[in-house]
Design a protein around this motif. Sequence first.
Motif, PDB file in Angstrom:
ATOM      1  N   UNK A  82       0.831  -1.209   0.000  1.00  0.00           N
ATOM      2  CA  UNK A  82       0.000   0.000   0.000  1.00  0.00           C
ATOM      3  C   UNK A  82       0.862   1.253   0.000  1.00  0.00           C
ATOM      4  N   UNK A  83       1.895   1.242   0.849  1.00  0.00           N
ATOM      5  CA  UNK A  83       2.756   2.420   0.960  1.00  0.00           C
ATOM      6  C   UNK A  83       3.531   2.643  -0.338  1.00  0.00           C
ATOM      7  N   UNK A  84       4.063   1.540  -0.898  1.00  0.00           N
ATOM      8  CA  UNK A  84       4.822   1.657  -2.148  1.00  0.00           C
ATOM      9  C   UNK A  84       3.937   2.212  -3.247  1.00  0.00           C
ATOM     10  N   UNK A  85       2.723   1.651  -3.326  1.00  0.00           N
ATOM     11  CA  UNK A  85       1.802   2.087  -4.370  1.00  0.00           C
ATOM     12  C   UNK A  85       1.460   3.565  -4.212  1.00  0.00           C
ATOM     13  N   UNK A  86       1.127   3.978  -2.966  1.00  0.00           N
ATOM     14  CA  UNK A  86       0.712   5.372  -2.798  1.00  0.00           C
ATOM     15  C   UNK A  86       1.891   6.311  -3.047  1.00  0.00           C
ATOM     16  N   UNK A  87       3.095   5.920  -2.608  1.00  0.00           N
ATOM     17  CA  UNK A  87       4.270   6.749  -2.881  1.00  0.00           C
ATOM     18  C   UNK A  87       4.497   6.907  -4.374  1.00  0.00           C
ATOM     19  N   UNK A  88       4.343   5.805  -5.101  1.00  0.00           N
ATOM     20  CA  UNK A  88       4.565   5.846  -6.546  1.00  0.00           C
ATOM     21  C   UNK A  88       3.529   6.730  -7.224  1.00  0.00           C
ATOM     22  N   UNK A  89       2.271   6.631  -6.795  1.00  0.00           N
ATOM     23  CA  UNK A  89       1.225   7.462  -7.401  1.00  0.00           C
ATOM     24  C   UNK A  89       1.513   8.939  -7.146  1.00  0.00           C
ATOM     25  N   UNK A  90       1.919   9.259  -5.901  1.00  0.00           N
ATOM     26  CA  UNK A  90       2.241  10.654  -5.572  1.00  0.00           C
ATOM     27  C   UNK A  90       3.391  11.136  -6.458  1.00  0.00           C
ATOM     28  N   UNK A  91       4.452  10.332  -6.555  1.00  0.00           N
ATOM     29  CA  UNK A  91       5.615  10.732  -7.350  1.00  0.00           C
ATOM     30  C   UNK A  91       5.222  10.933  -8.816  1.00  0.00           C
ATOM     31  N   UNK A  92       4.413  10.006  -9.345  1.00  0.00           N
ATOM     32  CA  UNK A  92       4.012  10.108 -10.746  1.00  0.00           C
ATOM     33  C   UNK A  92       3.189  11.371 -10.989  1.00  0.00           C
ATOM     34  N   UNK A  93       2.306  11.685 -10.048  1.00  0.00           N
ATOM     35  CA  UNK A  93       1.505  12.905 -10.196  1.00  0.00           C
ATOM     36  C   UNK A  93       2.414  14.127 -10.265  1.00  0.00           C
ATOM     37  N   UNK A  94       3.411  14.172  -9.367  1.00  0.00           N
ATOM     38  CA  UNK A  94       4.336  15.309  -9.366  1.00  0.00           C
ATOM     39  C   UNK A  94       5.057  15.439 -10.693  1.00  0.00           C
ATOM     40  N   UNK A  95       5.570  14.310 -11.197  1.00  0.00           N
ATOM     41  CA  UNK A  95       6.300  14.331 -12.465  1.00  0.00           C
ATOM     42  C   UNK A  95       5.387  14.802 -13.595  1.00  0.00           C
ATOM     43  N   UNK A  96       4.137  14.299 -13.593  1.00  0.00           N
ATOM     44  CA  UNK A  96       3.195  14.680 -14.654  1.00  0.00           C
ATOM     45  C   UNK A  96       2.972  16.189 -14.652  1.00  0.00           C
ATOM     46  N   UNK A  97       2.788  16.778 -13.470  1.00  0.00           N
ATOM     47  CA  UNK A  97       2.578  18.230 -13.402  1.00  0.00           C
ATOM     48  C   UNK A  97       3.824  18.978 -13.866  1.00  0.00           C
ATOM     49  N   UNK A  98       5.012  18.463 -13.497  1.00  0.00           N
ATOM     50  CA  UNK A  98       6.250  19.142 -13.906  1.00  0.00           C
ATOM     51  C   UNK A  98       6.400  19.117 -15.424  1.00  0.00           C
ATOM     52  N   UNK A  99       6.122  17.958 -16.019  1.00  0.00           N
ATOM     53  CA  UNK A  99       6.229  17.860 -17.478  1.00  0.00           C
ATOM     54  C   UNK A  99       5.219  18.795 -18.136  1.00  0.00           C
ATOM     55  N   UNK A 100       3.999  18.821 -17.573  1.00  0.00           N
ATOM     56  CA  UNK A 100       2.987  19.723 -18.105  1.00  0.00           C
ATOM     57  C   UNK A 100       3.421  21.174 -18.000  1.00  0.00           C
ATOM     58  N   UNK A 101       4.157  21.503 -16.925  1.00  0.00           N
ATOM     59  CA  UNK A 101       4.572  22.894 -16.703  1.00  0.00           C
ATOM     60  C   UNK A 101       5.538  23.365 -17.780  1.00  0.00           C
ATOM     61  N   UNK A 102       6.286  22.420 -18.386  1.00  0.00           N
ATOM     62  CA  UNK A 102       7.301  22.812 -19.369  1.00  0.00           C
ATOM     63  C   UNK A 102       6.678  23.584 -20.528  1.00  0.00           C
ATOM     64  N   UNK A 103       5.453  23.208 -20.913  1.00  0.00           N
ATOM     65  CA  UNK A 103       4.850  23.854 -22.085  1.00  0.00           C
ATOM     66  C   UNK A 103       4.431  25.293 -21.800  1.00  0.00           C
TER      67      UNK A 103
END
Lengths: 500, 160
Positions: free
Chosen positions: B7-28
């Motif tokens: 559960x912890x691994x999954x939630x950590x990964x989801x949080x990290x992925x969300x952050x990365x997605x927003x950062x990539x989106x910010x580039x544009x």
Amino acid sequence: MMQDTIANLAMGFDTATTPINLLYCFIGVFLGTLVGVLPGIGSLAAISMLLPLTFYVPPDTALIMLAGIYYGTQYGGSTAAILLNLPGTPSSAVVCLDGYPMAKQGRAGVALAMTTFASFIGATFGIIVLTMFAQVLAQVGMSFAAADYFALMLLGLVASSTLAAGSPLKGVAMVLLGILLGQVGTDVQTGLPRYTFGSLSLADGINLVALSMGLFGVSEVISNIAGGGHAGSVYRVTLRSLIPTRKDVRDSMAPAARGTLLGSLIGALPGTGTNVASFMAYVVEKRVAKNPEKFGTGAIEGVVAPESANNAAAQTAFVPTMTLGIPGDAVMALLLGVLIMHGIQPGPRLIEAQPALFWGLIASFWIGNVLLVLLNLPLIGLWVRMLSVPRQILMPAILVFMCIGVYSVNLNVFDVWVMIGFGVIGFTMIRFGFEPAPLILGFILGPLVEQYLTRALLISGGDPMVFVQRPISAGLLAATMLLLIATIYGSLRRKREVEP
Amino acid sequence: MMTQTFRELLSGAVVAATGVAFSIGALQYGLGSFSQIEPGMFPFIVGLMVACTGLLIVATALLARAAPSPADEGKDLNDPARKEWRALLLVSAALIIFGLVINQFGMAPAVIVLVLLVGIAERERRPVQALLVAIGLAALTMVLFIYGLGMNIPIATWGR
């Protein structure tokens, strides 16, 4: 200074005693007591549910009502704790420990009466603290530059995410995710739409009403439906049984005073709030008691101290919120959100710019607390009966009010979809050990943090050193770093201690 | 079966992925520089911070896994949760149908449908009572929202 305060309060009472404000103050404390009494619905859910209503009234009226819900829940919360051994609100959880044993001994009436008095004493002192310190703190806030503000908000966000319930690391994650969600919509500086995917419905950002209703309302209803109802008999309370003995009153004096002082202090700090206040007050009482073994068996001290503490905290929580624009918890953040929706900029200039709103709110606290004593003592029978309203009526009613409320804001079904989405997300997050409350703080403060950061860097010509050169900002940032390091260290060590 | 660590691994990964997605989106939206900040800068930085927090959650979960605590052993978190997922599914379905109905047919039918569907989620076994609650709530919301607050929602229509 003293004369000013009295003149200001007089003006506040003029605002608070208009028929519409009196009516909404009454609605607020009435609903507050109601959701406080009912286990499973907290003040966050209730305030989210009533956010759409605030579009139909002036901002001072809206604030008076929502604040009434907040401190009203503190009164009502102890009722379910004493009569059912179920905390009506998280902050009255410790009241169960001694309140329910008192009820079993046939002293439910005394416990209810004394918690109401303790609540009133705590709240009254809390309001006095708020009145005294608000202007002073606002004066201090006036000297803050953009960089100082940025640092202060950062400290507020970190404190409220790491000190709140649950894992501090997850709290930080929630605040940051909230800030990201606050980025959705049109950028204030450039007018560029961010993260809207070309949707017009997202051009003004994610709707705060839909977001908070989903996170706090829908997810609570889902867990209530899943959890099954509370069975068990409710103790009968007659008016005669409310009268405490002389010994009860004597035993309650010192605990109420200690709880009040402790609660006032804790409430004014960011991130702590009413839950920590009542818990700390109970621990302190047990520590100073001559015979601590009687705690847990119906000691009146264990009921009085936490109740005075959480009510004092509920009032002093308004100090940083109204004077600096830094909310201590999610409820305070929602109140700031209401101000922003009405076009009022929170911050140290609020008291000066909106004196009728600020002093009217404080005056309404006095009125509201007197109303609460009247509601909680003579009408206690009504609340006891409320505890037996079947969930088959309550849960659908709550969902219906939320759905229509969220739809009415823009008459746009999109907001309903947003609410459902965040209901599912909020429920899943709680199942995975993430508290949704810090998210709303980040969501509301995020745009402000960005503005202050941009402005500070603009003034300094792009030199990030501006944040460490100003003493106020440097001090606040150092405190933030210390708190973060202590938190991360603490959570790593706690995990390690599991190892043999 | 879902262990605490998973559960912890999954939630950590989801949080990290969300952050990365927003950062990539910010580039544009353009990052700019500190002296000339562009709209992508702030979400880019916050996104990276979210990603780091997610990784820290993963790290703490892995550290704790080195010594699984006895409390977590063999705890099947799916089992007590089944009732909750059922409630989640039924309530969100009820809400989605409410959204569709209020748009097409107005407020009164939407309220009635919502209350009846929530009744199913609550395992309500008395259909007559559920219908009475539904009609009562529809009347109450009409009085409160349309006459009381003057909201401009059609009570019942046939398509818009």
